[in-house]
Every structure is written in structure tokens, then in C-alpha cells.
Design a protein around this motif. Sequence first.
Motif, mmCIF file in Angstrom:
data_model
loop_
_atom_site.group_PDB
_atom_site.id
_atom_site.type_symbol
_atom_site.label_atom_id
_atom_site.label_comp_id
_atom_site.label_asym_id
_atom_site.label_seq_id
_atom_site.Cartn_x
_atom_site.Cartn_y
_atom_site.Cartn_z
ATOM 1 N N ARG A 199 25.972 46.274 76.560
ATOM 2 C CA ARG A 199 27.058 47.124 75.914
ATOM 3 C C ARG A 199 27.622 46.556 74.873
ATOM 4 O O ARG A 199 28.123 46.699 73.644
ATOM 5 N N ALA A 200 28.001 45.080 75.305
ATOM 6 C CA ALA A 200 28.418 44.184 74.081
ATOM 7 C C ALA A 200 27.868 44.159 72.699
ATOM 8 O O ALA A 200 28.323 44.033 71.670
ATOM 9 N N ALA A 201 26.415 44.074 73.134
ATOM 10 C CA ALA A 201 25.280 44.020 71.895
ATOM 11 C C ALA A 201 25.552 45.255 71.031
ATOM 12 O O ALA A 201 25.836 45.389 69.922
ATOM 13 N N LEU A 202 25.464 46.498 71.717
ATOM 14 C CA LEU A 202 25.440 47.755 71.189
ATOM 15 C C LEU A 202 26.918 47.915 70.429
ATOM 16 O O LEU A 202 26.861 48.585 69.353
ATOM 17 N N ASP A 203 27.876 47.590 71.067
ATOM 18 C CA ASP A 203 29.280 47.712 70.466
ATOM 19 C C ASP A 203 29.420 47.015 69.114
ATOM 20 O O ASP A 203 29.999 47.331 68.388
ATOM 21 N N ARG A 225 20.782 40.306 66.905
ATOM 22 C CA ARG A 225 20.017 40.546 68.156
ATOM 23 C C ARG A 225 20.735 39.910 69.160
ATOM 24 O O ARG A 225 21.096 38.686 69.051
ATOM 25 N N LEU A 226 20.962 40.345 70.265
ATOM 26 C CA LEU A 226 21.359 39.405 71.631
ATOM 27 C C LEU A 226 20.129 39.456 72.351
ATOM 28 O O LEU A 226 19.576 40.525 72.750
ATOM 29 N N ILE A 227 19.756 38.173 72.505
ATOM 30 C CA ILE A 227 18.425 38.036 73.103
ATOM 31 C C ILE A 227 18.967 37.226 74.567
ATOM 32 O O ILE A 227 19.062 36.443 74.586
#
Length: 182
Positions: free
Chosen positions: A90-94, A3-5
Motif C-alpha cells: 500500500r505504501a508503494a502504491l500510495d 519501485r519498492l522491491i
Amino acid sequence: MARLILLNGMPGVGKSTIARRYAAAHPGTLVCDVDVLRTFIGGWREDFVGAGARIRPAAIGLITGFLRESGDVVLPQLLARVSEVERFERAALDAGAEFVEILLATESTDAVRRFHDRDDGVDPWHSTVRALVAEGGGDASLMAYAEKLGELAEKRPATRIIASVDGDEDGTYAAVLAALGD
């Protein structure tokens, strides 16, 4: 799933404190504090805003790589524009990770007071940020950021809003954990 929190909120509301506490309790978690990274750029005090703009792509690269290979990242950062939040999302999803957006909120007058009260002598940017805020309109500029954060939360309904109560770090941290399902 990593996760990116994003811990978003006004200066002085406790973003970095909560991020460090979370990482200490969750070994292997990276705290990616863009304000710390900005201090690695020569001349950052003279061009604080420009240094932030230059370091964000590096922060995104660091975050993406860490999410892909290692685990969770906590990002304590004031992001008042939807486009900036979306860059990190977007960075997290990528990276195949989940993006969790938390707004540490307090009344705008309390946020202004907390901004002026903070200075632990550890974070070198506090005095620089105080000078920038003074040059940029003082407390009125802080109030404008508070308003922008409120608008941002309205535009992003998945944002989890947590009350950041001055003097109640334990309560704020517990609420963040609850919002994360930890």
C-alpha cells in the motif's frame, strides 16, 4: 516509475547482501533495512520485537517519501504475514510506485544451517536474533517461518520466487536482476 522491491526470505538467506549489492549497482537506490533502523531505538536488544513494531511506521514513511521524491527502494525483510506485506505494498502504491515482491527461497534445512552460520561481525542484531530464536523454540521456530513463507507465496501469486543458493551470490543476484527485468 519508482519501485519498492521487497526481498523477503528466511534469516541468513542473503536478503541484505543482495539489497546492498543492488543499491551499489543502481546509484540513488535506498536500502531500507528495518533491522538496521531498529538498532536506533533505545533498548532494542531488550525488546527486539517491540522495537521492530515501533520502527515499521517510520520505515513506511521513509519508503513512501523516498519513492515519491527520489527513486527505487529495496526492502530486505522477513515478512511472513500477508497483512505485513500488504502494508508495504500500500505504501508503494500510495506513492505512485510499483511494488515488486521477491522471495529468496531455499530448502528449510538449508535455511536453518545458513541462519546458524551467519555472523559477519558487522550486523549487531545477529547475536540478539539468535538468542530470540533459541528462546522462541529454536530450529523448530525457524522451520515454522519457512512454512509460513511458503504459504505466503501461495497466497500472493505475483511473488517472484528466486532460489538462493549458498555460496552462489552471483547466481542469486543475476536471478534477482532477471526477475526485475534489469
